[in-house]
Design an enzyme around this catalytic site. Sequence first.
Site, PDB file in Angstrom:
ATOM      1  N   GLY A 110       3.368   1.292   3.144  1.00  0.00           N
ATOM      2  CA  GLY A 110       4.089  -0.159   2.749  1.00  0.00           C
ATOM      3  C   GLY A 110       4.716  -0.259   1.741  1.00  0.00           C
ATOM      4  CE1 TYR A 162      -8.768   2.586   9.029  1.00  0.00           C
ATOM      5  CE2 TYR A 162      -9.128   5.180  10.215  1.00  0.00           C
ATOM      6  CZ  TYR A 162      -8.663   4.344   9.892  1.00  0.00           C
ATOM      7  OH  TYR A 162      -7.539   3.942   9.482  1.00  0.00           O
ATOM      8  N   PRO A 210      -0.431   8.431  11.949  1.00  0.00           N
ATOM      9  CG  PRO A 210       0.067   6.837  10.464  1.00  0.00           C
ATOM     10  CD  PRO A 210      -0.875   6.939  11.819  1.00  0.00           C
ATOM     11  CB  THR A 211      -1.708  14.173  10.514  1.00  0.00           C
ATOM     12  OG1 THR A 211      -0.824  14.111   9.261  1.00  0.00           O
ATOM     13  CG2 THR A 211      -2.348  14.613  11.768  1.00  0.00           C
ATOM     14  CG  ASN A 212      -6.164  13.749   6.667  1.00  0.00           C
ATOM     15  OD1 ASN A 212      -6.398  13.958   7.061  1.00  0.00           O
ATOM     16  ND2 ASN A 212      -6.904  13.978   5.427  1.00  0.00           N
ATOM     17  CB  VAL A 213      -0.369   8.736   4.731  1.00  0.00           C
ATOM     18  CG1 VAL A 213       0.966   8.853   4.474  1.00  0.00           C
ATOM     19  CG2 VAL A 213      -0.579   8.814   5.721  1.00  0.00           C
ATOM     20  N   GLY A 250       1.211  -1.313   0.010  1.00  0.00           N
ATOM     21  CA  GLY A 250      -0.019  -0.223  -0.222  1.00  0.00           C
ATOM     22  C   GLY A 250       0.826   1.280  -0.118  1.00  0.00           C
ATOM     23  CG  LEU A 251       0.405   5.920   0.979  1.00  0.00           C
ATOM     24  CD1 LEU A 251       0.414   6.588  -0.588  1.00  0.00           C
ATOM     25  CD2 LEU A 251      -0.791   7.044   2.006  1.00  0.00           C
ATOM     26  NE  ARG A 283      -9.004  16.799   6.619  1.00  0.00           N
ATOM     27  CZ  ARG A 283     -10.426  17.003   7.661  1.00  0.00           C
ATOM     28  NH1 ARG A 283     -10.931  17.810   7.505  1.00  0.00           N
ATOM     29  NH2 ARG A 283     -11.526  16.204   6.456  1.00  0.00           N
TER      30      ARG A 283
HETATM   31  P1  NAP Z   1      -3.476   1.380   1.475  1.00  0.00           P
HETATM   32  O1  NAP Z   1      -2.616   1.618   0.574  1.00  0.00           O
HETATM   33  O2  NAP Z   1      -4.910   1.594   0.963  1.00  0.00           O
HETATM   34  O3  NAP Z   1      -2.715  -0.305   1.647  1.00  0.00           O
HETATM   35  C1  NAP Z   1      -3.873  -1.500   2.130  1.00  0.00           C
HETATM   36  C2  NAP Z   1      -2.551  -1.971   2.619  1.00  0.00           C
HETATM   37  O4  NAP Z   1      -3.155  -3.126   3.511  1.00  0.00           O
HETATM   38  C3  NAP Z   1      -2.347  -2.626   1.390  1.00  0.00           C
HETATM   39  O5  NAP Z   1      -1.247  -3.100   0.975  1.00  0.00           O
HETATM   40  C4  NAP Z   1      -3.416  -4.027   1.364  1.00  0.00           C
HETATM   41  O6  NAP Z   1      -2.733  -5.105   0.180  1.00  0.00           O
HETATM   42  C5  NAP Z   1      -3.713  -4.285   2.665  1.00  0.00           C
HETATM   43  N1  NAP Z   1      -4.315  -5.323   2.788  1.00  0.00           N
HETATM   44  C6  NAP Z   1      -6.202  -4.221   3.079  1.00  0.00           C
HETATM   45  N2  NAP Z   1      -7.009  -5.439   3.380  1.00  0.00           N
HETATM   46  C7  NAP Z   1      -5.758  -7.060   3.984  1.00  0.00           C
HETATM   47  C8  NAP Z   1      -6.313  -8.143   4.278  1.00  0.00           C
HETATM   48  N3  NAP Z   1      -7.987  -8.346   4.238  1.00  0.00           N
HETATM   49  N4  NAP Z   1      -5.711  -9.202   4.252  1.00  0.00           N
HETATM   50  C9  NAP Z   1      -4.237  -8.349   4.482  1.00  0.00           C
HETATM   51  N5  NAP Z   1      -3.701  -7.444   3.585  1.00  0.00           N
HETATM   52  C10 NAP Z   1      -4.720  -6.256   3.745  1.00  0.00           C
HETATM   53  O7  NAP Z   1      -3.594   2.399   2.966  1.00  0.00           O
HETATM   54  P2  NAP Z   1      -2.383   2.980   3.788  1.00  0.00           P
HETATM   55  O8  NAP Z   1      -2.793   4.302   3.107  1.00  0.00           O
HETATM   56  O9  NAP Z   1      -0.929   2.742   3.443  1.00  0.00           O
HETATM   57  O10 NAP Z   1      -2.629   2.704   4.561  1.00  0.00           O
HETATM   58  C11 NAP Z   1      -1.622   2.331   5.753  1.00  0.00           C
HETATM   59  C12 NAP Z   1      -2.110   2.034   7.124  1.00  0.00           C
HETATM   60  O11 NAP Z   1      -1.700   3.284   7.601  1.00  0.00           O
HETATM   61  C13 NAP Z   1      -3.628   1.422   7.740  1.00  0.00           C
HETATM   62  O12 NAP Z   1      -3.610   0.912   8.709  1.00  0.00           O
HETATM   63  C14 NAP Z   1      -4.271   3.257   8.055  1.00  0.00           C
HETATM   64  O13 NAP Z   1      -4.900   2.638   8.763  1.00  0.00           O
HETATM   65  C15 NAP Z   1      -3.294   3.744   8.097  1.00  0.00           C
HETATM   66  N6  NAP Z   1      -3.175   5.226   8.051  1.00  0.00           N
HETATM   67  C16 NAP Z   1      -3.247   5.443   7.236  1.00  0.00           C
HETATM   68  C17 NAP Z   1      -4.046   7.590   6.622  1.00  0.00           C
HETATM   69  C18 NAP Z   1      -3.967   7.597   4.831  1.00  0.00           C
HETATM   70  O14 NAP Z   1      -4.348   8.345   4.380  1.00  0.00           O
HETATM   71  N7  NAP Z   1      -3.228   7.063   3.901  1.00  0.00           N
HETATM   72  C19 NAP Z   1      -3.382   7.991   7.751  1.00  0.00           C
HETATM   73  C20 NAP Z   1      -3.581   7.701   8.869  1.00  0.00           C
HETATM   74  C21 NAP Z   1      -3.056   6.532   9.328  1.00  0.00           C
HETATM   75  P3  NAP Z   1      -3.349  -5.202  -1.116  1.00  0.00           P
HETATM   76  O15 NAP Z   1      -2.510  -3.711  -1.468  1.00  0.00           O
HETATM   77  O16 NAP Z   1      -3.160  -6.487  -1.400  1.00  0.00           O
HETATM   78  O17 NAP Z   1      -4.502  -4.770  -1.190  1.00  0.00           O
HETATM   79  P1  GDP Z   2     -10.366  12.243   6.351  1.00  0.00           P
HETATM   80  O1  GDP Z   2      -9.341  13.843   7.049  1.00  0.00           O
HETATM   81  O2  GDP Z   2     -10.341  11.216   7.271  1.00  0.00           O
HETATM   82  O3  GDP Z   2     -11.791  13.477   6.407  1.00  0.00           O
HETATM   83  O4  GDP Z   2     -10.503  11.987   4.477  1.00  0.00           O
HETATM   84  P2  GDP Z   2     -10.163  12.506   3.331  1.00  0.00           P
HETATM   85  O5  GDP Z   2      -8.404  12.196   2.580  1.00  0.00           O
HETATM   86  O6  GDP Z   2     -11.139  11.287   2.560  1.00  0.00           O
HETATM   87  O7  GDP Z   2     -10.761  13.935   3.315  1.00  0.00           O
HETATM   88  C1  GDP Z   2     -11.937  14.561   2.761  1.00  0.00           C
HETATM   89  C2  GDP Z   2     -12.322  16.383   2.915  1.00  0.00           C
HETATM   90  O8  GDP Z   2     -12.137  15.993   1.607  1.00  0.00           O
HETATM   91  C3  GDP Z   2     -13.885  16.362   3.079  1.00  0.00           C
HETATM   92  O9  GDP Z   2     -13.570  17.942   3.754  1.00  0.00           O
HETATM   93  C4  GDP Z   2     -13.800  16.457   1.836  1.00  0.00           C
HETATM   94  O10 GDP Z   2     -14.668  17.086   1.869  1.00  0.00           O
HETATM   95  C5  GDP Z   2     -12.478  16.703   0.931  1.00  0.00           C
HETATM   96  N1  GDP Z   2     -12.914  16.232  -0.352  1.00  0.00           N
HETATM   97  C6  GDP Z   2     -12.634  17.422  -1.811  1.00  0.00           C
HETATM   98  N2  GDP Z   2     -12.996  16.723  -2.489  1.00  0.00           N
HETATM   99  C7  GDP Z   2     -12.736  15.600  -2.382  1.00  0.00           C
HETATM  100  C8  GDP Z   2     -12.417  14.299  -3.179  1.00  0.00           C
HETATM  101  O11 GDP Z   2     -12.454  13.828  -4.496  1.00  0.00           O
HETATM  102  N3  GDP Z   2     -12.458  13.081  -2.366  1.00  0.00           N
HETATM  103  C9  GDP Z   2     -12.425  13.165  -0.693  1.00  0.00           C
HETATM  104  N4  GDP Z   2     -12.011  12.258  -0.337  1.00  0.00           N
HETATM  105  N5  GDP Z   2     -12.476  14.282  -0.184  1.00  0.00           N
HETATM  106  C10 GDP Z   2     -12.647  15.242  -1.164  1.00  0.00           C
END
Ligand code: NAP
Ligand code: GDP
Length: 323
Positions: free
Chosen positions: A22, A146, A173-176, A19-20, A218
């Site tokens: 990873g 979640y 983490p905050t928004n990644v 994922g992102l 954010r």
């Molecule tokens: P992502 O890009 O959606 O990647 C999710 C990863 O989890 C992928 O490697 C996916 O594998 C794997 N996965 C999902 N379901 C699974 C399952 N049932 N069994 C095994 N593997 C599974 O997510 P990310 O953004 O990298 O997030 C990584 C961590 O950071 C998460 O715990 C998330 O909650 C946390 N986080 C993310 C954000 C953000 O803004 N993105 C913010 C705060 C915290 P596949 O590629 O095979 O689907």
């Molecule tokens: P959050 O930070 O957990 O709320 O999740 P998001 O990363 O989805 O961000 C949501 C915020 O971005 C909200 O304020 C939405 O209104 C705004 N936003 C604007 N355009 C988009 C879009 O195209 N997709 C998403 N996911 N959010 C959007």
Amino acid sequence: MGSEVKEAPIRVLVTGGSGLVGKAIEHVVQREGGKLEGEEWIFLSSKDANLVDAGQTRAVFEKYRPTHVIHLAAKVGGLYLHMRQNLQFLRDNIKINDNVLQTAHEFGVTKVVSCLSSCIFPDETTYPINETMIHDGPPHDSNFGYSHAKRMIDVQNRAYYRQYGRCYTAVIPTNVFGPYDNFNIENGHVLSALINKTHKAKKEGTPLNVCGSGTPRRQFIYSLDLGRLIIWALRKYKEIDPIIMSVGEEDEVSIKEAVEMIVAALDFKGTIFDTTLSDGQLKKTANNAKLRRYLPDFPFTPLKEAIRMTCDWFVENYDIART
Ligand code: NAP
Ligand code: GDP
């Protein structure tokens, strides 16, 4: 010398390795010298094991016998996917987290760093948010499934410590965002969804539709910065209490400001804000003082630069990007 004690080999298993976050850790490990001599790093995707399933989780631990785990795997999505699927977010993430933590414990894994998120904090709270406030009240209604599942990681970490002395901890983490994000327009997080939307609008000569008013604020963290910080946590962070991984409060931006950076990077004009759509949480300003006490000089990539690099990556890798 004959009397030297050989250290056990370190094998780090990264769940969610495709994922992102990873992929960012993989980059730091393989291309920035993040891997130390004698270490083995294994990056899992859901194809290696569906971690919702206890048997498959056990089998993958049996295969790799990790000594350390970075647990990233989760059902993840943007605001609008959460609003549609709170139940699946709750159930899948509870199962994944319990399977990974309990199996790690049974296999004698000495350190686990799991990933929480700043969106799991109480909705009604004072700002800035800090690490002590996770369980102080209900989370925002849009992603309660979640959030409750993620909060339980913190509870479970404390229980493993209390009963078994395990060093299982978590980062918040905050928004990644960054390369290898999920750029799906319906289900992605804000920056990745908007980068894809802008690219499409430019190609098709249509306006860019931003969801909501653009006023929510954010703190965005570039995935490569987070990757570096999680590797630091694996090696150096000894607390069970979680730690917020974020840029400072002064670097929080509105969605509108972030949109301006995306359209500048992709050279696009013609943005519309659809105020009929939900804004989600108006803010979730997090305090990174604890991180700064440990790492006062950690250099975060400036947002504008990181957005530009992510846009460039998306355009250059459109064929392989998750859209
Ligand atoms: P992502 O890009 O959606 O990647 C999710 C990863 O989890 C992928 O490697 C996916 O594998 C794997 N996965 C999902 N379901 C699974 C399952 N049932 N069994 C095994 N593997 C599974 O997510 P990310 O953004 O990298 O997030 C990584 C961590 O950071 C998460 O715990 C998330 O909650 C946390 N986080 C993310 C954000 C953000 O803004 N993105 C913010 C705060 C915290 P596949 O590629 O095979 O689907
Ligand atoms: P959050 O930070 O957990 O709320 O999740 P998001 O990363 O989805 O961000 C949501 C915020 O971005 C909200 O304020 C939405 O209104 C705004 N936003 C604007 N355009 C988009 C879009 O195209 N997709 C998403 N996911 N959010 C959007």
